[in-house]
Design a protein around this motif. Structure first.
Motif, PDB file in Angstrom:
ATOM      1  N   LEU D 173      42.731  43.357   9.087  1.00  0.00           N
ATOM      2  CA  LEU D 173      44.176  43.134   9.188  1.00  0.00           C
ATOM      3  C   LEU D 173      44.473  41.710   9.639  1.00  0.00           C
ATOM      4  O   LEU D 173      45.402  41.063   9.118  1.00  0.00           O
ATOM      5  CB  LEU D 173      44.786  44.153  10.157  1.00  0.00           C
ATOM      6  CG  LEU D 173      44.813  45.590   9.620  1.00  0.00           C
ATOM      7  CD1 LEU D 173      45.119  46.583  10.745  1.00  0.00           C
ATOM      8  CD2 LEU D 173      45.850  45.728   8.499  1.00  0.00           C
ATOM      9  N   ALA D 177      46.436  38.815   7.539  1.00  0.00           N
ATOM     10  CA  ALA D 177      47.592  38.131   8.140  1.00  0.00           C
ATOM     11  C   ALA D 177      47.509  36.616   7.951  1.00  0.00           C
ATOM     12  O   ALA D 177      48.520  35.920   7.955  1.00  0.00           O
ATOM     13  CB  ALA D 177      47.695  38.482   9.619  1.00  0.00           C
ATOM     14  N   LEU D 183      51.753  38.251   2.308  1.00  0.00           N
ATOM     15  CA  LEU D 183      52.096  39.385   3.150  1.00  0.00           C
ATOM     16  C   LEU D 183      53.498  39.889   2.828  1.00  0.00           C
ATOM     17  O   LEU D 183      54.456  39.117   2.839  1.00  0.00           O
ATOM     18  CB  LEU D 183      52.041  38.908   4.612  1.00  0.00           C
ATOM     19  CG  LEU D 183      51.622  39.875   5.687  1.00  0.00           C
ATOM     20  CD1 LEU D 183      50.234  40.443   5.430  1.00  0.00           C
ATOM     21  CD2 LEU D 183      51.637  39.163   7.037  1.00  0.00           C
ATOM     22  N   SER D 191      51.192  45.268   2.450  1.00  0.00           N
ATOM     23  CA  SER D 191      51.668  45.220   3.839  1.00  0.00           C
ATOM     24  C   SER D 191      50.593  45.760   4.772  1.00  0.00           C
ATOM     25  O   SER D 191      49.731  46.526   4.347  1.00  0.00           O
ATOM     26  CB  SER D 191      52.932  46.076   3.968  1.00  0.00           C
ATOM     27  OG  SER D 191      52.635  47.415   3.613  1.00  0.00           O
ATOM     28  N   PRO D 192      50.632  45.364   6.040  1.00  0.00           N
ATOM     29  CA  PRO D 192      49.650  45.892   6.995  1.00  0.00           C
ATOM     30  C   PRO D 192      49.671  47.415   7.059  1.00  0.00           C
ATOM     31  O   PRO D 192      48.616  48.051   7.165  1.00  0.00           O
ATOM     32  CB  PRO D 192      50.103  45.277   8.330  1.00  0.00           C
ATOM     33  CG  PRO D 192      50.877  44.064   7.955  1.00  0.00           C
ATOM     34  CD  PRO D 192      51.521  44.361   6.652  1.00  0.00           C
TER      35      PRO D 192
END
Lengths: 221, 221, 221, 221, 221, 221
Positions: D173, D177, D183, D191-192
């Motif tokens: 993660l 980022a 992102l 997306s995370p």
């Protein structure tokens, strides 16, 4: 040292499918268990012949270095009449004892329905409901079973792993020779010549003199 | 007497894929045409080497009893840069001349994209828009191409027909030997040992000493 | 002259699947045997209705030129309760008598499990353990069975062979008309209109006025 | 210590597909090489944005413990205009340098054709023509690519191996980022939250808190 | 207002597979019927535990807004011993009563054979022999069943439809919580965390916060 | 009222694939846009013939009630020489304008590569990166394209949805008649008889007098 379990629907499937791999793993220190799921039962099978095959299996397993041979008493060629749940229970109980890290199974798409049922029973046992499920599960191909059904209507054996058995192809052939009653003359698929040819072509695919091919079913790494 | 066309993306594919079948058909009186789709072109290929391969192809074809060898000048390993329509046009023009009853093609799922493009070009030509389309179309398997891609993500070669080449496996091996530059040592897939092992295992599947395997693409009976 | 065997799980499958081909082969001198695997049995089926269907089958087979009609007494719609081995034994015994060169089977992926079991029984018999296995095995499609299961989760019928039945489509329709009890009104799949439309579209695919489509399971050439 | 190569068609594919596995392998002492096959090129891409992404890749790779990052200059989103042979040549030259034991590839059935071409180039390089081909080749899944094409008409991603990334999901993660420009906000697949959900569900399938899933393409054992 | 039928081989499959969709359809005014095909039977199952599960099902169905819950008495985990025809008869009789416009089924390729048999029974009932067959039939995925068999040897679940359950994911989780005896701790697939992760990843695939995925079996529009 | 887009690689594909559905949707108030992706270009195509086909398309679209006809200028039969990214850009720009709720595409496995490329371009546009992606995407079958490739080596068209066109089959036939230059005599697949037979057999499969069959690619519900 690893625990390895090989599920054989009938005696000799384990040699045809992964005899060379068994010998190599055993030589490297793994403890290989062979679980033979069915036994021929009267009146469909002659008791003397069945006893002979069991003795042949023992000899073949010695030749390969099998750690332990397990025989279930489920009826050969009639596994569908027993019910999947009962097969699951018996195969599962033995696998609980063995607790294998690595599991070798017959191919789900083989022409013999005993293969499909035995495969399924082992997969039910291996459901990942805890962290002790086997690290890897592989399906092997069996001459006289895997090539004789009807892909693409039935599942096609698609090998993704090749085990180099250059050092153990002789042991495999010797182990299969123990099964005198199953040995046929070339061009039957159950002949030494066919076994060798398959090992050579599976080997050549990965630039090795001899190999056994497997389809990876599931690995947890 | 039947007209037979074999599409070879590169020289030697026709021998690996159906050399035994070609020899058998020729011996039985069919007129077999081999259409080699590509030629190595400078600077990517050495002209002398290319000329040598063309001469080797001629020798191999003589050994098999090929009626006529046709060579297109499309660029080897770069068929995708030409455009499918141009390949269709050139392959189609030759097939119009040959007017085959039976058509042998490389497999669509081979690792080399020239195989896929050549297959497609022949299929476009064979669209059944009149009653003179070929009575049957078959895909052959090619050692070093068919086993080296990535099924099931890429198409899997599923043989449905087996041609007995017990009487012509020697001719096949002799024809491949003509391609000295392509000949490798076992365990390379392009070795005599691998060719023989594949013939034996494809044969044993149907109780024959040697066979070539094909996937039927379309028959009109 | 060739011996041909058609496996019909239930009466009328043989007409829907290959009625036109049967008529064409019979007219060309082949001896066509139809093996009907199941019979409706009380209390699930009415005995009078079953007798009527058997008589209809006889009439339909005469219309097509069938050489001999064989009826096994396995229970319709309940073949899975008998066990695969027993079905194998009974189907195999009949096929031993007929010793067919060509074998037509229902499709493994049909919605009715009797079709799957009958297919498998014939394939077990046809294992190439000697040189007398059939030269070719084909799966036919059956209106009201083949289109009504669930591909791709279940096997998809992929035709690879098309038999021109332009000269025998009338015989096929007449033979199906013999099965008065099975005849439905369009748009039911078991109507003359649907049978004709399928023949036309299978025909047009290969530029013929009418055809029956088959999936080649295995040919030995 | 093993050499590992990851083929990324575009920057960030390597993180989405096997960021957790990279971090785990690196932590265990493997030397992981990331080969990014394409670069955005004017006028289709803004040079500043491209430079930014390259810097982000460097940061992400540091976070994961990548041993070396390699960037080819092939045109992003336009790999099909270059020709497969040219891509093969450039990818192959780099792989010759790295000489990996283990190879991670994008999935052949991803919606972006750059993925298919990059996969093929690596497979061509990995043809087993000698004993130094990689011991294993794996295809990874990429959020926003693998779920967005059209199986079963296009190849379906069928995972057979699951790598436990419970200890490195945070690193994955964090590495993603680094690619600020890529992102998106949930519910976008990039997306995370989506990355975490996929790791959890792939993990739960094998009773692990987090996993990355792979399809084994070929192992030589 | 539409009639909807959900076939659950065992209690809780309906919640895992389509709990969110049930709640959404019910809220929109559809009448949702859940048909639970099997019941645990002594000696294989404890009667008290079975009664408890039935009570839990009732609670879960209330939470989702199910219109009516139907329970057949076929034996859990032993559906193959009953015979397909008997299952067809019982499932069909209930579906005749419900007469659904929309039908949700377990996936044919799930590891549990009860799922395959229940699926088939519903498909037999839904054969389009009149104009009242359901307008659409969908297969759902079930955590702990769908991910644990062996594709591509067994059928692969390929979702083609995604139902937005952003507004009902809470109801789904609450309904599953009613099945206290089935609830496991993460990382078991039957945990709230795994259910949520699957909903999120199925949702993200179509840019929705939560979704359930289905494979369309057949729609008539 | 819904916006519907139909992607036609060449003029007339839209009629063969979904002419009846277009007419039905238009009659029910939808606004149907047909996007013809390619145009025949000199020297490969005669300008007069191309102009004639464009006029025929206009007439056919009027007959079906098409809201708007869009023609891109990409080169017919040579879409692979343009590059996928360029096709994506042009198809995507038009789809941005139309903003369809429902999208009909040619089948990815058709024999003509223009179909594959056009399909892919539309799928790239439809990636779910926001909440405005189409609610459903369907692939249609095209006589003379879909039946003439090579499944299972190439993708097989597996219909999962059937649109009742009993009320619009006449309009479909009339629209196809507008394409005088494309109209062939039966048994060519591009004849009125073949179109009607396909509609009848697709209809009978779901107990309707006439239907068009589709494979659902993705629905968001």
């Amino acid at each position: 040292m690893r625990e390895v379990a090989v599920i054989a629907p009938h005696p000799d499937d384990e040699v045809l499918g992964c005899g060379g791999t068994i010998a190599r793993l055993a030589a490297a220190g793994s403890r290989v268990h062979v679980i033979t799921v069915t036994r021929g039962q009267p009146p469909h099978f002659d008791q003397d012949a069945v006893d002979e095959v069991t003795a042949q299996a023992a000899a073949a397993h010695r030749r390969l270095g099998v750690h332990q041979s397990h025989f279930l008493d489920l009826p050969a060629a009639r596994l569908d009449t027993v019910g999947q749940a009962e097969v699951n229970a018996q195969v599962g109980a033995l696998l609980d004892q063995v607790a294998p890290d690595v599991l070798f199974l017959p191919f789900y798409g083989d022409i013999h329905h005993d293969h499909r049922i035995a495969f399924t029973a082992a997969m039910v046992w291996a459901r990942p409901r805890h962290s002790r499920t086997p690290a890897s599960i592989w399906a092997y191909e069996t001459l006289s079973e895997t090539n004789w059904f009807a892909p693409p209507a039935t599942p096609s054996f698609i090998p993704t792993a090749f085990v180099d058995i250059s050092d153990t192809i002789e042991a495999k052939l010797a182990a299969f020779a123990c099964y005198g009653s199953q040995l046929k003359n070339f061009p039957d698929e159950r002949s030494p010549e066919a076994i060798l040819a398959l090992a050579q072509i599976r080997g050549a695919t990965v630039y090795r003199p001899a190999a056994e091919a497997f389809a990876l079913i599931r690995a947890i790494l």
